[in-house]
Design an enzyme around this catalytic site. Sequence first.
Site, short mmCIF file in Angstrom:
data_model
loop_
_atom_site.label_atom_id
_atom_site.label_comp_id
_atom_site.label_asym_id
_atom_site.label_seq_id
_atom_site.Cartn_x
_atom_site.Cartn_y
_atom_site.Cartn_z
N LYS A 52 78.18 20.04 41.02
CA LYS A 52 79.44 19.82 40.30
C LYS A 52 79.17 19.33 38.88
O LYS A 52 79.78 19.79 37.93
CB LYS A 52 80.32 18.82 41.07
CG LYS A 52 80.84 19.40 42.39
CD LYS A 52 81.53 18.38 43.29
CE LYS A 52 81.89 19.02 44.63
NZ LYS A 52 82.64 18.13 45.54
N GLN A 96 83.59 11.72 46.20
CA GLN A 96 82.91 12.57 47.17
C GLN A 96 82.99 11.94 48.57
O GLN A 96 82.70 10.76 48.74
CB GLN A 96 81.45 12.78 46.75
CG GLN A 96 80.68 13.80 47.57
CD GLN A 96 81.11 15.24 47.33
OE1 GLN A 96 81.71 15.56 46.33
NE2 GLN A 96 80.81 16.10 48.28
N ASP A 119 91.05 17.06 43.90
CA ASP A 119 90.70 17.41 45.28
C ASP A 119 91.94 17.80 46.10
O ASP A 119 91.82 18.36 47.18
CB ASP A 119 90.06 16.20 45.97
CG ASP A 119 88.56 16.31 46.07
OD1 ASP A 119 88.05 17.44 46.11
OD2 ASP A 119 87.91 15.25 46.10
N1 L34 Z 1 86.01 14.63 47.80
N2 L34 Z 1 84.42 15.53 49.18
C1 L34 Z 1 85.36 15.71 48.26
N3 L34 Z 1 85.70 16.93 47.78
C2 L34 Z 1 85.06 18.04 48.23
O1 L34 Z 1 85.43 19.24 47.82
C3 L34 Z 1 84.03 17.88 49.17
N4 L34 Z 1 83.27 18.92 49.65
C4 L34 Z 1 82.88 18.92 51.06
C5 L34 Z 1 82.19 17.58 51.32
N5 L34 Z 1 82.85 16.46 50.67
C6 L34 Z 1 83.75 16.60 49.65
C7 L34 Z 1 82.46 19.71 48.94
O2 L34 Z 1 82.42 19.75 47.72
C8 L34 Z 1 81.95 20.11 51.12
N6 L34 Z 1 81.69 20.48 49.76
C9 L34 Z 1 80.77 21.46 49.38
C10 L34 Z 1 80.60 21.87 48.06
C11 L34 Z 1 79.67 22.83 47.72
C12 L34 Z 1 78.88 23.41 48.66
C13 L34 Z 1 79.04 23.04 49.98
C14 L34 Z 1 79.97 22.07 50.32
C15 L34 Z 1 77.87 24.41 48.25
O3 L34 Z 1 77.65 24.64 47.08
N7 L34 Z 1 77.16 25.03 49.19
C16 L34 Z 1 76.11 25.99 48.92
C17 L34 Z 1 74.80 25.52 49.50
C18 L34 Z 1 74.39 24.18 49.01
C19 L34 Z 1 73.10 23.68 49.67
O4 L34 Z 1 72.05 24.28 49.42
O5 L34 Z 1 73.17 22.69 50.42
C20 L34 Z 1 76.51 27.33 49.57
O6 L34 Z 1 76.04 28.35 49.10
O7 L34 Z 1 77.24 27.31 50.57
#
Ligand code: L34
Length: 284
Positions: A52, A96, A119
């Site tokens: 982010k 987060q 959010d």
């Molecule tokens: N307040 N908390 C708040 N807002 C959110 O919107 C989130 N979330 C969830 C967890 N807690 C939060 C996220 O941002 C989950 N989440 C999130 C964001 C990005 C990715 C996964 C979950 C992401 O970029 N995933 C990548 C892989 C990342 C890795 O290598 O671990 C993908 O390609 O799925």
Amino acid sequence: MLKIINGKEIAQKIYSELREEVKILEKEGRAPGLAVVLVGSDPASQTYVRSKERIAGELGFFSKVFREKEDISQQELQDLIKRLNQDREIDGILVQLPLPEHIDEKTIIEAIDPYKDVDGFHPLNTGRLFSGQRDSFRFEACTPLGIMELLEREGIEIEGKKAVVVGRSNIVGKPLAHLLLERNATVTICHSRTRDLAKETREADILIAAVGKAALITGDMVKDGVVAIDVGINRVDGKLTGDLDFDSVKEKAACITPVPGGVGPMTIAMLMKNTIKARKYHGV
Ligand code: L34
């Protein structure tokens, strides 16, 4: 013909669109401002917050990350949010999740100014969503919004379709069900007490798995031609896998999202989109 939806590529396309918007806002006198608060050192949270931070920077946002110690008090965290609420350079505030056990999550979410709640978790925003108030300035949760954007950009029709959401979390399942309902899908929400999960999922034209159990949904639980969206991010033997058993579900699906590279990148893209929306609300 199977289509594997590339969420990473769609997110990139969105960023090129958002960059143009940021340029205009900068010319107007102020770039969008995003504050991200990370408490403790959960490795997954650290990864997401780093992404982010990086993307906000790439887009030209004014961006600040507050890395707070695990044992921060409820009062200290609320004081930080209060300062950010009053900070005119900050349009969006994200705390987060999950937070440590000793912190009352609900009180923290309610402390955020609803017009900085990028959010979409504040009860004013969920209330507007759940009561179908579309026109007012409403922030929607990033993961559900990202899924809607994926469906839209892939040209997947929603009206009249049977959508089955597996999982009833406040972050994904519940808001997503309402967004789908607003687009005139027939929506079923399944959860841990659903009597016959496979019976429900086999009915789905659009199936969204958001439980957090690796390979919960297998090929025998879906119908031919299903649009299968995977929200799960599970670490199994050091590897990321979703809630769909990808190999068996893809044999029957018309479209499927992979993990990683599906919904995850879209979540972050929608956070950026919401922050720009908040900046437009606040003005210069
Ligand atoms: N307040 N908390 C708040 N807002 C959110 O919107 C989130 N979330 C969830 C967890 N807690 C939060 C996220 O941002 C989950 N989440 C999130 C964001 C990005 C990715 C996964 C979950 C992401 O970029 N995933 C990548 C892989 C990342 C890795 O290598 O671990 C993908 O390609 O799925």
